[in-house]
Scaffold this motif. Structure first.
Motif, mmCIF file in Angstrom:
data_model
loop_
_atom_site.group_PDB
_atom_site.id
_atom_site.type_symbol
_atom_site.label_atom_id
_atom_site.label_comp_id
_atom_site.label_asym_id
_atom_site.label_seq_id
_atom_site.Cartn_x
_atom_site.Cartn_y
_atom_site.Cartn_z
ATOM 1 N N ALA A 1 -2.006 6.105 -2.164
ATOM 2 C CA ALA A 1 -2.856 4.929 -2.002
ATOM 3 C C ALA A 1 -2.438 4.182 -0.740
ATOM 4 O O ALA A 1 -1.280 3.781 -0.612
ATOM 5 N N THR B 1 2.303 4.263 -3.177
ATOM 6 C CA THR B 1 1.516 3.410 -2.290
ATOM 7 C C THR B 1 2.199 3.431 -0.926
ATOM 8 O O THR B 1 3.426 3.388 -0.818
ATOM 9 N N ASP C 1 -2.126 1.026 1.330
ATOM 10 C CA ASP C 1 -2.089 -0.362 0.896
ATOM 11 C C ASP C 1 -1.164 -1.153 1.817
ATOM 12 O O ASP C 1 -0.042 -0.714 2.082
ATOM 13 N N GLY D 1 -9.074 -4.596 -0.494
ATOM 14 C CA GLY D 1 -8.099 -3.516 -0.643
ATOM 15 C C GLY D 1 -8.273 -2.819 -1.979
ATOM 16 O O GLY D 1 -9.362 -2.835 -2.571
ATOM 17 N N LEU D 2 -7.224 -2.214 -2.496
ATOM 18 C CA LEU D 2 -7.276 -1.531 -3.788
ATOM 19 C C LEU D 2 -6.848 -2.487 -4.889
ATOM 20 O O LEU D 2 -6.025 -3.372 -4.673
ATOM 21 N N SER D 3 -7.391 -2.278 -6.083
ATOM 22 C CA SER D 3 -6.974 -3.083 -7.235
ATOM 23 C C SER D 3 -5.638 -2.557 -7.768
ATOM 24 O O SER D 3 -5.210 -1.449 -7.427
ATOM 25 N N ASP D 4 -4.997 -3.342 -8.613
ATOM 26 C CA ASP D 4 -3.754 -2.895 -9.240
ATOM 27 C C ASP D 4 -3.977 -1.578 -9.989
ATOM 28 O O ASP D 4 -3.153 -0.657 -9.924
ATOM 29 N N GLY E 1 2.169 -1.521 0.537
ATOM 30 C CA GLY E 1 2.664 -0.286 -0.068
ATOM 31 C C GLY E 1 4.181 -0.173 -0.043
ATOM 32 O O GLY E 1 4.857 -0.730 0.837
ATOM 33 N N ARG F 1 2.174 2.028 3.176
ATOM 34 C CA ARG F 1 1.699 1.040 4.140
ATOM 35 C C ARG F 1 1.786 1.606 5.554
ATOM 36 O O ARG F 1 2.728 2.333 5.888
ATOM 37 N N SER G 1 -3.131 -7.137 9.085
ATOM 38 C CA SER G 1 -3.565 -5.851 8.549
ATOM 39 C C SER G 1 -4.337 -5.129 9.638
ATOM 40 O O SER G 1 -4.585 -5.668 10.714
ATOM 41 N N GLY H 1 -9.156 1.395 -0.103
ATOM 42 C CA GLY H 1 -9.960 0.333 -0.688
ATOM 43 C C GLY H 1 -10.835 -0.346 0.347
ATOM 44 O O GLY H 1 -10.965 0.116 1.478
ATOM 45 N N ARG I 1 -4.226 1.286 -7.503
ATOM 46 C CA ARG I 1 -2.897 1.628 -6.972
ATOM 47 C C ARG I 1 -2.091 2.403 -8.014
ATOM 48 O O ARG I 1 -1.332 3.311 -7.684
#
Lengths: 311, 311
Positions: free
Chosen positions: B224, B281, B226, B269-272, B229, B283, B292, B264, B275
């Motif tokens: 994922a 995760t 993130d 972004g992505l939800s919990d 991450g 980064r 970002s 995401g 993830r």
């Protein structure tokens, strides 16, 4: 005291009053007239000629305004917030207050009339300019620039802004927009930078030849990003990694050296003359069937490859 | 024979006639009525409901049409070209002719009425769908997918299209647009892919949980992307490079393994929960002050890091 029949207005005023202390003097009225001179003047900053005449530009949306207030408060003239946005982004009003900036509460109608892209948060700031010599003339002992992105005649505001944002993320020292490029205070550029316009110097109005010669004289190697480039970005990255771990034999182009990347337009790329200005032309490897990458994504890969090699 | 007073029209007809042989039967008239039913029907394909009802979509501009004609001729129903575009891009009419496709010459007015973004070249093609099982159920001995990009609920067409283009360039095997994402036949998506829509499978209409479980069952590691991450993309790339040269000690997440990247939306972004579906995760390192990266640029860096490790 409630006036019957106008509960919403009253509730909104009460909410505004409760947070006035951190936003504006209690006497400062909420801006409610979308046809006022102020609204007209702010909206007019969407036009290039008005920006050039007044030396002011629009900063739209919470992220950009937050970064402007934090990193360039001296350039911000006014901050406009709806009540909802003030509640949602308390750090913006707080940061503006700490910087002594004037924060105006405005109705949704006023904010929308000022800009369709503000999401309830807008600032008006003064434009500025950074010259190449500001960038390369450092006091004795100070570190000179090690990574610079030069955009040659890039007209698309979304592309220019996204490259400024990516250059910031990659840790570049500056972005140069050569003569003929979109101006950095164009609202779409400002939005696409997501605040990075306030993080790193953006040099404008320099012919590409002058940018390259000045950066070269300052010790930067100039690499031209080009779909038909002679060198492969992966090959250069591999060589830099080998050099770093002491296992490599080296290559003439060192990605870990201070570097200025030269990028052309999405449609035309770089001209022969522009490619001729560079120490090497470098292609991003294409492993699938795509003919090329979008300018911003190609620039991101080049800048990150450099910053990774320079760690 | 020239009619006095209409030299331009005559010249244009003569030019059209001279190239009729490679474009369309000599009897096929140049389309000149911007208010015809055909023009109205083509233009209507800009609307989602019309695309869904008719199963057809617009392919706008020379690059996208060239790739459609070359890589998916069986899906192309009609190609429209102005005389100027036919002269400028002879390979399009030639490719269409070789594929037995019908090429219509149309006036500038007709092309512009069909689409404001066609630059003189337009095609109408049939939509299609690719399922996850098309992707993972391979004949015994055939190589399964090694690199897949999964976009979760990405609504912005420019972002979705740019990721499809970058995935293609990175050599990915497929892109999955989960339920709730923009549809891939949206004209802005098609334009942003710059033809890559015709190069690699784009799976649609799958919930993210199903995409992840199916790809996981097919042997792909799900990562994922993130901003917060736990793992750093550079750290994973360094470990993969060390493993490759035999100098490394390894890490639990191997970037060289078959991988599905989960991305995401730009804003949320992505939800919990999303993830939580991933093995790790990751980064993208941010070295400057940017908060970002833009979704498409972050996805490009992740996909290229994988394809580089998988070489």
């Amino acid at each position: 005291m409630r006036e019957p029949g106008r509960p919403d207005r009253d509730a909104s005023r009460a909410a505004a009053a409760s947070s006035d202390a951190r936003r504006a003097p209690a006497s400062d009225p909420v801006l409610r007239n979308p046809r006022s001179d102020r609204v007209r003047q702010v909206r007019a900053l969407a036009g290039r000629s008005v920006r050039q005449r007044t030396g002011r530009f629009l900063v739209e949306g919470p992220q950009a305004v937050r970064e402007a207030v934090q990193h360039a408060p001296g350039r911000v003239q006014d901050v406009y917030l709806t009540a909802a946005a003030a509640d949602r982004y308390p750090e913006i009003a707080r940061g503006a207050g700490d910087a002594g900036l004037h924060v105006h509460e405005a109705s949704d109608e006023v904010l929308t009339a000022m800009s369709a892209d503000a999401q309830g948060v807008l600032a008006v700031a003064e434009t500025w300019s950074t010259s190449l010599s500001d960038l390369v003339d450092r006091p004795s002992g100070a570190r000179g620039p090690r990574l610079v992105a030069v955009l040659s005649s890039v007209r698309d505001p979304g592309n220019a802004g996204t490259v400024i944002r990516a250059a910031d993320a990659a840790g570049a020292d500056a972005v140069v927009l050569t003569t003929g490029s979109v101006e950095p205070f164009n609202p779409k550029v400002v939005r696409s930078t997501a605040g990075s316009l306030f993080h790193l110097p953006v040099v404008t109005g320099v012919p590409v030849e002058e940018a390259v010669s000045t950066l070269g004289a300052a010790g930067l190697v100039v690499l031209a990003a080009d779909g038909g480039g002679a060198r492969d970005l992966d090959e250069l990255a591999d060589a830099a990694a080998s050099r770093r771990t002491g296992t490599g034999t080296g290559t003439a182009v060192d990605l870990a050296a201070p570097t200025a990347w030269l990028f052309g337009t999405e449609a035309q790329g770089l001209s022969d003359a522009e490619r001729g200005l560079a120490a090497a032309t470098v292609r991003v490897p294409i492993r699938g069937l795509a003919e090329s990458l979008n300018l911003a994504t190609a620039a991101t890969l080049c800048l990150y490859a450099s910053s990774r090699a320079q760690r």
